[in-house]
Write an enzyme that holds these catalytic residues in place. Structure first.
Site, mmCIF file in Angstrom:
data_model
loop_
_atom_site.group_PDB
_atom_site.id
_atom_site.type_symbol
_atom_site.label_atom_id
_atom_site.label_comp_id
_atom_site.label_asym_id
_atom_site.label_seq_id
_atom_site.Cartn_x
_atom_site.Cartn_y
_atom_site.Cartn_z
ATOM 1 N N CYS B 122 -34.923 -0.216 -76.219
ATOM 2 C CA CYS B 122 -35.013 0.133 -77.646
ATOM 3 C C CYS B 122 -34.718 1.617 -77.784
ATOM 4 O O CYS B 122 -33.595 2.040 -77.529
ATOM 5 C CB CYS B 122 -36.354 -0.273 -78.244
ATOM 6 S SG CYS B 122 -37.800 0.185 -77.272
ATOM 7 N N CYS B 124 -37.456 4.232 -76.979
ATOM 8 C CA CYS B 124 -38.659 4.969 -76.609
ATOM 9 C C CYS B 124 -38.298 6.409 -76.261
ATOM 10 O O CYS B 124 -37.312 6.663 -75.583
ATOM 11 C CB CYS B 124 -39.337 4.307 -75.416
ATOM 12 S SG CYS B 124 -39.936 2.657 -75.790
#
Lengths: 109, 216
Positions: B122, B124
């Site tokens: 994603c 992070c």
């Protein structure tokens, strides 16, 4: 951290492990490119709530042990163009790891 | 409101055209977010002012904090060792709360070892230290390519690595976030911490760039 862990820390730093190559449904923090690959435990990162339960409004218990694992780039990517000692590290939860039996057999012989 | 009958009128004084930060039709998820947000505000779980305060707090975090930490680490080897060894405690002593969401890890780039950070799953990012990530960090191109061809991607960023440097990609797949201490540029011996902090860019703390030289 609160709560109890699923079990004691199963793998020690320096041991080789294989990431399970099973499929997953829904939210999961194990990247597909590392599934079925073998790496070395660098460190135990701690115990954290299980993201696979947390993502579905569960408390995420029992806590899962998280490991930093180092992989050789050349092991991951056939034809990797960089030097042989380039590497990649990722954080993988214990329930995705299995002992690397093949390598253990080789070393035990 | 004294009574709540079913002759309900909207009391808020805006029309229902959603405010979108991008051109094009609103997506299902944007619509869902707007609906839930408005419901929570109407139910009194939080106010619009609370929401704006939280957005302000999130966006007010910026790479300056990271740059100060790197400059201090360059200047003080003891601090650097503590920062790498126990970031939470070291930052806590400085009154910096790294939050409960994730654990911060600090790594150091040297002539022999270059770290570069990505989140392939994603986006992070060590928001507690660097603020909101750059758009490219969240792009599929960066996330998919930097793990397979880090040297090629770093070259596209204009980064020339020392010949003998090993590249270690850090994929933030779970609960750890990474802050890179870039190599201290040559010719900076006489600089104090605030002058050094000027040389520390956001990208140098992700590992896609070196810190700036003193003359830049």
């Amino acid at each position: 951290m609160t709560g109890t862990a699923a079990n004691d820390t199963r793998f020690a730093p320096g041991s080789t492990v294989r990431v399970s190559d099973r499929a997953s449904l829904g939210h999961c923090r194990t990247p597909v490119y590392l599934r079925g690959r073998t790496g070395t435990i660098v460190s135990v990162a701690g115990r954290f709530r299980d993201p696979e339960r947390l993502a579905y409004h569960k408390p995420g218990m029992p806590l899962q042990t998280l490991y930093r694992i180092r992989f050789s780039q050349r092991d991951l990517w056939p034809g990797y163009g960089g030097p042989a000692d380039d590497e990649i590290e990722a954080d993988i939860f214990e329930h995705w790891l299995e002992p690397d039996q093949e390598r253990q057999r080789d070393q035990g012989a | 409101m004294s009574t709540h009958d079913h002759d309900h009128h909207h009391h808020h004084d805006h029309d229902h055209a959603p405010i979108s930060d991008q051109d094009g039709p609103i997506s299902r998820f944007e619509l869902l977010e707007t609906a839930i947000r408005e419901l929570l505000i109407e139910k009194g779980l939080f106010t619009a002012a609370d929401l704006h305060a939280q957005i302000d707090a999130t966006e007010s975090r910026n790479p300056a904090l990271g740059a100060d930490l790197v400059a201090k680490a360059w200047s003080d080897p003891g601090f650097k060792a503590n920062l790498i060894d126990d970031p939470r405690a070291t930052l806590g002593e400085m009154g910096i709360d790294v939050g409960a969401i994730a654990e911060l890890q600090v790594v150091e780039n040297t002539d022999d070892l270059h770290h570069v950070v990505v989140c392939t799953l994603c986006s992070c990012y060590p928001r507690m230290i660097l603020g909101v990530p750059p758009a490219w960090y969240k792009s599929t191109a960066y996330r998919s390519r930097v793990v397979k061809d880090p040297r090629g991607v770093l070259q596209e960023f204009g980064l020339e690595l020392p010949d003998r440097a090993k590249v270690r990609v850090l994929d933030s797949t779970a609960d750890l976030r990474f802050l890179v201490i870039p190599r201290r540029p040559p010719g900076t011996d006489g600089l104090d911490e605030s002058a050094l902090a000027e040389l520390v860019t956001r990208d140098s703390m992700i590992g896609t760039a070196e810190a700036l030289g003193p003359q830049s």
